[in-house]
Each structure stands twice: as C-alpha cells, then as structure tokens.
Design a protein around this motif. Structure first.
Motif, PDB file in Angstrom:
ATOM      1  N   ASP A   1       9.477   6.925  -0.519  1.00  0.00           N
ATOM      2  CA  ASP A   1      10.812   6.566  -1.209  1.00  0.00           C
ATOM      3  C   ASP A   1      11.039   7.768  -2.159  1.00  0.00           C
ATOM      4  OD1 ASP A   1      12.901   5.832  -2.655  1.00  0.00           O
ATOM      5  OD2 ASP A   1      12.437   3.727  -2.525  1.00  0.00           O
TER       6      ASP A   1
ATOM      7  N   GLY B   1       2.428   2.707  -0.875  1.00  0.00           N
ATOM      8  CA  GLY B   1       3.618   1.997  -0.387  1.00  0.00           C
ATOM      9  C   GLY B   1       4.396   2.784   0.657  1.00  0.00           C
ATOM     10  N   ARG B   2       5.616   2.520   0.710  1.00  0.00           N
ATOM     11  CA  ARG B   2       6.445   3.066   1.614  1.00  0.00           C
ATOM     12  C   ARG B   2       7.032   4.315   0.962  1.00  0.00           C
ATOM     13  NH1 ARG B   2      10.098  -0.933   0.213  1.00  0.00           N
ATOM     14  NH2 ARG B   2       9.454  -2.278   2.173  1.00  0.00           N
TER      15      ARG B   2
ATOM     16  N   TRP C   1       1.121   7.387   0.247  1.00  0.00           N
ATOM     17  CA  TRP C   1       2.160   6.672   0.756  1.00  0.00           C
ATOM     18  C   TRP C   1       2.363   6.766   2.463  1.00  0.00           C
ATOM     19  CZ3 TRP C   1       6.882   8.375  -2.357  1.00  0.00           C
ATOM     20  CH2 TRP C   1       7.302   9.981  -1.935  1.00  0.00           C
TER      21      TRP C   1
ATOM     22  N   HIS D   1       5.303   6.293   6.020  1.00  0.00           N
ATOM     23  CA  HIS D   1       6.452   5.633   6.674  1.00  0.00           C
ATOM     24  C   HIS D   1       6.202   4.262   7.066  1.00  0.00           C
ATOM     25  CE1 HIS D   1       9.255   9.024   6.271  1.00  0.00           C
ATOM     26  NE2 HIS D   1       8.409   9.992   6.741  1.00  0.00           N
ATOM     27  N   ASP D   2       5.144   4.028   7.510  1.00  0.00           N
ATOM     28  CA  ASP D   2       4.701   2.548   8.325  1.00  0.00           C
ATOM     29  C   ASP D   2       4.444   1.577   7.157  1.00  0.00           C
ATOM     30  OD1 ASP D   2       4.762   4.118  10.696  1.00  0.00           O
ATOM     31  OD2 ASP D   2       2.667   4.701  10.660  1.00  0.00           O
ATOM     32  N   SER D   3       4.422   1.793   6.158  1.00  0.00           N
ATOM     33  CA  SER D   3       4.119   0.873   4.937  1.00  0.00           C
ATOM     34  C   SER D   3       5.399  -0.060   4.725  1.00  0.00           C
ATOM     35  CB  SER D   3       3.594   1.334   3.655  1.00  0.00           C
ATOM     36  OG  SER D   3       3.488   0.544   2.649  1.00  0.00           O
ATOM     37  N   SER D   4       4.984  -1.343   4.828  1.00  0.00           N
ATOM     38  CA  SER D   4       6.102  -2.314   4.611  1.00  0.00           C
ATOM     39  C   SER D   4       6.023  -2.683   3.057  1.00  0.00           C
ATOM     40  CB  SER D   4       5.924  -3.719   5.514  1.00  0.00           C
ATOM     41  OG  SER D   4       4.649  -4.244   5.132  1.00  0.00           O
ATOM     42  N   THR D   5       5.448  -2.165   2.295  1.00  0.00           N
ATOM     43  CA  THR D   5       5.309  -2.549   0.881  1.00  0.00           C
ATOM     44  C   THR D   5       5.973  -1.623   0.026  1.00  0.00           C
ATOM     45  OG1 THR D   5       3.588  -1.269   0.198  1.00  0.00           O
ATOM     46  CG2 THR D   5       3.054  -3.742   1.131  1.00  0.00           C
ATOM     47  N   ASP D   6       6.499  -1.931  -1.044  1.00  0.00           N
ATOM     48  CA  ASP D   6       7.387  -1.188  -2.174  1.00  0.00           C
ATOM     49  C   ASP D   6       6.445  -0.159  -2.505  1.00  0.00           C
ATOM     50  OD1 ASP D   6       9.609  -3.096  -1.586  1.00  0.00           O
ATOM     51  OD2 ASP D   6       9.133  -3.981  -3.578  1.00  0.00           O
ATOM     52  N   THR D   7       7.238   1.186  -2.698  1.00  0.00           N
ATOM     53  CA  THR D   7       6.642   2.083  -3.387  1.00  0.00           C
ATOM     54  C   THR D   7       6.391   1.816  -4.928  1.00  0.00           C
ATOM     55  OG1 THR D   7       8.119   3.463  -2.193  1.00  0.00           O
ATOM     56  CG2 THR D   7       6.869   4.664  -4.099  1.00  0.00           C
TER      57      THR D   7
END
Length: 363
Positions: A349, A346-347, A280, A282-288
């Motif tokens: 979380d 994803g991000r 995963w 920090h820069d991802s914009s998709t859900d975990t």
C-alpha cells in the motif's frame, strides 16, 4: 598480462590525459575524471550537482579516473565469473586478478575496467554504456568510504531537515516507488535510490552517491508525476498488462531528479534517523503495518539491508574483495545503532506508506 603496468602499456592513455579533467566531490571524497570527446559533456551534465567549479582546484588526495572510449585489450584476458548475490541469476561480471590489481569486465556490454591502488581506468564501448561509466565513477566514492569505515546498504533514502529515512527491501520490493512518493513532500530531498553508505555516530550518518534513479515502468505508471518518462501510447500498453507482470517488468528508465522535481532537491549527506525494511506482499490479506524491530533479532531483515561492495572494492590493506564474500552483519549492527528500524508488512500500500513518510519527515 600479469601486472597493472602490463595492462597500462597495452592501452593508450593519451586521449584522456590530454582532455581537461572535471572534479566531483561527495562527502569526504573527490574524484578527478579524465575523459575525451562528447562523453565528457554528458558526464558533467549528469554530475552537475556535485561538480567542483571549473576555477577550483581538487584536493591533493583526489582519486583519478581515466576513460578510454573504444579501446580494448588484445588478446582478451581469460576471465573468471564473479559470483552473484543470492537470488540473482545469469552472468553479469567477470574478473581477472593481477599481481597488483584487478581487471573487471561487464559481460553484457564488454566495458572493461582496470582497478589498482591509485589507478581506475574504464575502456571499451563507453559512449554506448554511459550508465555503466557513471557506476564506475561512483564505485570509487563507495570504495574510498568503505576503507574509511562506512558500511554499504542496498537502500533508497530521502531527507528533510534533521530527519533521514532509508528504505530497503528485496529486489523489486518497491523501495524506488516508495522513496519517490516521499519526494512529493515539500522540502524533501533525494539522497539515494539504491546505494546508501552508513556510519555510526550521534546521530548515525548516511551518505548517498550522485546516481539518479533508474526505474521500471511499474514505478512510472503508479506516479502521475513520472508519466512523461514513457510515451503515451506505450504507457497505455503497459497499463493493460496484468498487474503481476507489470510489477516484475525490468525495463529501466532514467529519472533525472532536477528535471522532475526542480533544482536543489538533492542532498547526499545527513543524520540517519529511520530505516524501513519492506517485507510486504501483493498476496497478503492483512493491513499494511509498520512494526519497530531490533535488527540483531531479525537477521532476515538485516540481510535485505546489507550490500556486498562487489569486485571493484579494494580494502584498506590492499587486498581486493574476494569472490563470493558476504558482508559482516556485526559491522552493520554497529553502524545502525540509534536508528529506528521498522518492518513494513502486510499488503502493498504505497499510499499508506507515503502518508507515514509524510508524518515522519514533516515532524
């Protein structure tokens, strides 16, 4: 110095041999530690959960470890740097191969080790580098298990009942933070923070080592239960740092499991049911999300799981781990057959991951 005998002749083993040994057992391995002075008390407190009672006798195959504080070789050996794993930089370990053994030096601390069949000696500034000594004792357990067919994973793990969850990821990927969040689950027990042995079976088997977590400030600040590990003023200073800087800050703090979570919260062996690989960002914009994967089709994820045994490991046929060697993927695929492996993408979380962990471990 060409042989193990040459090195032993240059050291004084008497202080260790005159001390009363203590014995610790992990899975099939028993280690007998001969250590003089105050370091012995420090180590017995640390290994309290796996110590044999003082009245018990170790099995005949117990591995001896001798600790010799403040001794050194004169002249010092000519060292060769040990190649670090991909992504790691800087000098860390150096080795000098003997005809029948190996010397290993920790370059930052100067602690030196002699490793040979039936011989494991640590010497140098041991009392100033207790964590290094603990790691050396644990390498004896790891090597014995590797010679017996186990595979070494770079993973943290927690277990409850019949469920055991291991978590891997790239360095700094959050496996310690994740596994300690799982320790908030009633009945969950700590198995490992960084090294996990696995072996094929029905179910596949997992075995941790008696090493308490050493965690960075980011892990501590993200878990209120751990805040007491850092003084309040320093904690406030850390909290004011940019999130990216705090995430990458390497400043290890010891977390002793019974002191934080209470007694009987460690279990080093269990059937391995699930393995999550953190991929995963920090820069991802998709859900975990957690996605089941087939490891044979994802060498990128398998590379995050596999761990080289390092310079201390001596194989069953007597040869030492070669400098620059890589683990065998096929052996890991065999060992992990039957384990549900998921990619975490994803991000980042941790709350969501802890909830998924609770659902898994609570059944």
């Amino acid at each position: 110095m060409k042989t193990t005998s040459d090195v032993l002749a240059a050291l004084d083993l008497a202080p260790a041999e005159d001390a009363r040994p203590f014995h610790l057992t992990v899975g099939p391995v028993t280690v007998s530690v001969f250590c003089p002075g105050g370091l012995r008390e420090t180590l017995t407190e640390y290994f309290a959960d796996v110590l044999l009672p003082a009245s018990a006798s170790p099995n005949p195959g117990a591995l001896p470890v001798h600790l010799l504080p403040e001794q050194a070789l004169d002249p010092a050996p000519q060292w060769s740097d040990w190649q670090r794993e991909p992504g790691k930089t800087g000098r860390k370990d150096a080795v000098r191969d003997l005809l029948d053994g190996r010397l290993i030096c920790k370059l930052r601390s100067g602690v030196t080790f002699l490793q040979a069949p039936g011989v494991a000696v640590a010497f140098g500034p041991l009392e100033d580098n207790v964590s290094t000594v603990i790691n050396f004792i644990n390498t004896q357990i790891l090597s014995a298990c590797l010679r017996d067919g186990w595979q070494l994973c770079h993973a943290a793990a927690v277990t409850k009942g019949a469920q055991t969850l291991a978590i891997s990821g790239l360095s700094g990927g959050g496996k310690s933070t994740s596994i300690l969040r799982m320790m908030d689950i009633d009945g969950a027990r700590f198995m490992s923070n960084d090294r996990l042995l696995v072996r094929a079976g029905m179910p596949p088997q997992a075995l941790g080592i008696p090493k308490h977590p050493r965690i960075n400030p980011g892990t501590i600040l993200g878990n209120p239960r751990l805040h007491g590990l850092i003084p309040e003023r320093q904690r406030a200073e850390l909290a004011a740092m940019p999130a990216a800087d705090l995430w990458s800050l390497e400043e290890k703090h010891d977390l002793i499991i019974p002191e934080i979570y209470g007694p009987d919260r460690m279990r080093l062996a269990g059937g391995l049911t699930d393995f999550w690989v953190l991929n995963w960002s920090h820069d991802s914009s998709t859900d975990t999300r957690l996605t089941p994967v087939t490891l044979a089709e994802r060498p990128d994820l398998l590379s995050a799981i596999m761990k080289s045994p390092g310079p201390f490991h001596q194989h069953a046929d007597g040869h030492f781990e070669p400098n620059g060697a890589s683990p065998d993927p096929a052996a890991f695929l065999t060992a992990l057959q039957g384990v549900q492996v998921c990619e975490v993408s994803g991000r980042i979380d941790f709350d969501l991951l802890a909830a998924r962990g609770r659902a898994l471990l609570d059944g």
